[in-house]
Design a protein around this motif. Structure first.
Motif, PDB file in Angstrom:
ATOM      1  N   GLY A   1     -82.170 -33.795 126.816  1.00  0.00           N
ATOM      2  CA  GLY A   1     -81.491 -35.050 127.088  1.00  0.00           C
ATOM      3  C   GLY A   1     -81.436 -35.398 128.559  1.00  0.00           C
ATOM      4  O   GLY A   1     -81.492 -36.581 128.924  1.00  0.00           O
ATOM      5  N   ALA A   2     -81.345 -34.385 129.435  1.00  0.00           N
ATOM      6  CA  ALA A   2     -81.264 -34.643 130.872  1.00  0.00           C
ATOM      7  C   ALA A   2     -82.547 -35.232 131.430  1.00  0.00           C
ATOM      8  O   ALA A   2     -82.540 -35.836 132.507  1.00  0.00           O
ATOM      9  CB  ALA A   2     -80.917 -33.352 131.610  1.00  0.00           C
ATOM     10  N   ARG A   3     -83.658 -35.095 130.726  1.00  0.00           N
ATOM     11  CA  ARG A   3     -84.922 -35.663 131.207  1.00  0.00           C
ATOM     12  C   ARG A   3     -84.899 -37.184 131.180  1.00  0.00           C
ATOM     13  O   ARG A   3     -85.549 -37.826 132.009  1.00  0.00           O
ATOM     14  CB  ARG A   3     -86.078 -35.144 130.350  1.00  0.00           C
ATOM     15  CG  ARG A   3     -86.261 -33.630 130.412  1.00  0.00           C
ATOM     16  CD  ARG A   3     -87.305 -33.171 129.402  1.00  0.00           C
ATOM     17  NE  ARG A   3     -87.402 -31.713 129.373  1.00  0.00           N
ATOM     18  CZ  ARG A   3     -88.130 -31.035 128.484  1.00  0.00           C
ATOM     19  NH1 ARG A   3     -88.827 -31.712 127.561  1.00  0.00           N
ATOM     20  NH2 ARG A   3     -88.160 -29.725 128.510  1.00  0.00           N
ATOM     21  N   SER A   4     -84.178 -37.766 130.246  1.00  0.00           N
ATOM     22  CA  SER A   4     -84.116 -39.221 130.131  1.00  0.00           C
ATOM     23  C   SER A   4     -82.742 -39.791 130.471  1.00  0.00           C
ATOM     24  O   SER A   4     -82.612 -41.001 130.658  1.00  0.00           O
ATOM     25  CB  SER A   4     -84.479 -39.650 128.697  1.00  0.00           C
ATOM     26  OG  SER A   4     -83.630 -39.015 127.747  1.00  0.00           O
ATOM     27  N   ASP A   5     -81.722 -38.954 130.575  1.00  0.00           N
ATOM     28  CA  ASP A   5     -80.362 -39.413 130.865  1.00  0.00           C
ATOM     29  C   ASP A   5     -79.818 -38.562 132.011  1.00  0.00           C
ATOM     30  O   ASP A   5     -79.468 -37.394 131.829  1.00  0.00           O
ATOM     31  CB  ASP A   5     -79.479 -39.281 129.620  1.00  0.00           C
ATOM     32  CG  ASP A   5     -78.113 -39.939 129.811  1.00  0.00           C
ATOM     33  OD1 ASP A   5     -77.845 -40.431 130.921  1.00  0.00           O
ATOM     34  OD2 ASP A   5     -77.330 -39.967 128.849  1.00  0.00           O
ATOM     35  N   ALA A   6     -79.759 -39.164 133.210  1.00  0.00           N
ATOM     36  CA  ALA A   6     -79.339 -38.409 134.390  1.00  0.00           C
ATOM     37  C   ALA A   6     -77.878 -37.975 134.314  1.00  0.00           C
ATOM     38  O   ALA A   6     -77.478 -37.014 134.967  1.00  0.00           O
ATOM     39  CB  ALA A   6     -79.558 -39.242 135.652  1.00  0.00           C
TER      40      ALA A   6
ATOM     41  N   TRP B   1     -72.892 -31.763 120.615  1.00  0.00           N
ATOM     42  CA  TRP B   1     -72.677 -32.938 119.767  1.00  0.00           C
ATOM     43  C   TRP B   1     -72.374 -34.182 120.588  1.00  0.00           C
ATOM     44  O   TRP B   1     -72.748 -35.304 120.196  1.00  0.00           O
ATOM     45  CB  TRP B   1     -71.548 -32.659 118.776  1.00  0.00           C
ATOM     46  CG  TRP B   1     -71.995 -31.784 117.645  1.00  0.00           C
ATOM     47  CD1 TRP B   1     -71.636 -30.492 117.414  1.00  0.00           C
ATOM     48  CD2 TRP B   1     -72.903 -32.145 116.605  1.00  0.00           C
ATOM     49  NE1 TRP B   1     -72.266 -30.016 116.287  1.00  0.00           N
ATOM     50  CE2 TRP B   1     -73.045 -31.019 115.761  1.00  0.00           C
ATOM     51  CE3 TRP B   1     -73.601 -33.307 116.292  1.00  0.00           C
ATOM     52  CZ2 TRP B   1     -73.859 -31.018 114.637  1.00  0.00           C
ATOM     53  CZ3 TRP B   1     -74.424 -33.315 115.173  1.00  0.00           C
ATOM     54  CH2 TRP B   1     -74.538 -32.177 114.361  1.00  0.00           C
ATOM     55  N   ALA B   2     -71.710 -34.008 121.735  1.00  0.00           N
ATOM     56  CA  ALA B   2     -71.476 -35.166 122.613  1.00  0.00           C
ATOM     57  C   ALA B   2     -72.791 -35.715 123.148  1.00  0.00           C
ATOM     58  O   ALA B   2     -73.002 -36.941 123.205  1.00  0.00           O
ATOM     59  CB  ALA B   2     -70.558 -34.762 123.766  1.00  0.00           C
ATOM     60  N   ALA B   3     -73.707 -34.814 123.534  1.00  0.00           N
ATOM     61  CA  ALA B   3     -75.015 -35.262 124.017  1.00  0.00           C
ATOM     62  C   ALA B   3     -75.802 -35.954 122.908  1.00  0.00           C
ATOM     63  O   ALA B   3     -76.467 -36.976 123.137  1.00  0.00           O
ATOM     64  CB  ALA B   3     -75.803 -34.073 124.562  1.00  0.00           C
ATOM     65  N   ARG B   4     -75.721 -35.427 121.700  1.00  0.00           N
ATOM     66  CA  ARG B   4     -76.436 -36.058 120.582  1.00  0.00           C
ATOM     67  C   ARG B   4     -75.833 -37.404 120.221  1.00  0.00           C
ATOM     68  O   ARG B   4     -76.565 -38.354 119.922  1.00  0.00           O
ATOM     69  CB  ARG B   4     -76.427 -35.118 119.380  1.00  0.00           C
ATOM     70  CG  ARG B   4     -77.302 -33.876 119.569  1.00  0.00           C
ATOM     71  CD  ARG B   4     -77.196 -32.933 118.393  1.00  0.00           C
ATOM     72  NE  ARG B   4     -78.076 -31.783 118.546  1.00  0.00           N
ATOM     73  CZ  ARG B   4     -78.109 -30.742 117.698  1.00  0.00           C
ATOM     74  NH1 ARG B   4     -77.281 -30.733 116.646  1.00  0.00           N
ATOM     75  NH2 ARG B   4     -78.941 -29.745 117.906  1.00  0.00           N
TER      76      ARG B   4
END
Length: 239
Positions: A85-90, A148-151
């Protein structure tokens, strides 16, 4: 001639140095790939062993194996979700930093559980199980919360993007179905407007000439006006 030899020697040294650099990088990449493969294979073997212990053994050994398996599964899934997720959401980089701190506690607990598997004093280990279960549950709960928060965040962004895209597609579809005005009508209207502008320009009144009549000084002078208060002229003054 000497300058050409020097240039050739420098180019040869540059090519040799570049080749050595590329070789070192390739060897390093291959080494890291082998290390990752070995780590993954070791992890798979250890996870399989833990599953076998958790299902095949009862008592303290089976409980320790189940705790380690739950801890490792949760931590691995959370790390993968946050890294991807960090690759597309800083904004997930901060969450990833928190997870790294949590991972330190997870590795410490996993190492302690692994040591207790070899502990011969089963009674003492059984007394530690409630505290070990609590620590494992806290770490797993924190890891699951981050995952789950990241998802949920990624799913919300996907839903918002899909909604915006659907609205744009509906607008474009409506524009494509608007065939009431043909291009020929638009061209005819433009031509009529052009003809009207040309006609208005041709019917304008001509401009006044730049030069007017000759100067008034060339015409005969007008007689001087006479006023009531002036005296009458004497007859001799007229001669």
């Amino acid at each position: 001639m000497e300058a050409a030899l020097i240039i050739f020697a420098l180019m040869l040294l540059a090519f040799v140095g570049l080749g050595a650099y590329v070789t070192v990088k390739a060897v390093g990449a291959a080494k890291r790939g082998v290390e990752r493969t070995v780590v993954q294979a070791r992890r798979t073997v250890e996870d399989t062993t833990l599953r076998a212990k958790s299902f095949g053994q009862v008592g303290v050994v089976g409980a320790l194996a189940q705790l380690r398996l739950d801890l490792r599964t949760s931590m691995r899934a959370t790390e993968q979700a946050l890294s991807e997720g960090a690759r597309s959401d800083a904004s997930l980089k901060e969450s990833l930093g928190l997870f790294q701190r949590l991972s330190a506690h997870g590795r410490e607990l996993d190492a302690e559980l692994k040591r207790l598997e070899q502990e011969p004093d089963r009674q003492r280990t059984a007394e530690l199980l409630p505290e070990l279960r609590e620590r494992t549950a806290r770490i797993v709960e924190s890891a699951d919360s981050l995952r789950w928060a990241a998802r949920d965040r990624a799913r919300r962004f996907a839903e918002d993007d899909l909604s915006t895209l659907s609205e744009q597609i509906e607008m474009e579809s409506g524009a494509l179905r608007d065939w009431s005005r043909e291009p020929v009508d638009d061209l005819a209207a433009a031509a009529a407007a052009w003809d009207a502008a040309q006609g208005a320009g041709a019917g304008a009144a001509p401009a006044a000439p730049a030069h007017g009549p000759g100067p008034a000084a060339l015409s005969q002078a007008a007689p001087a006006p006479e006023y009531p208060w002036q005296k009458a002229r004497r007859p001799e003054s007229t001669t």
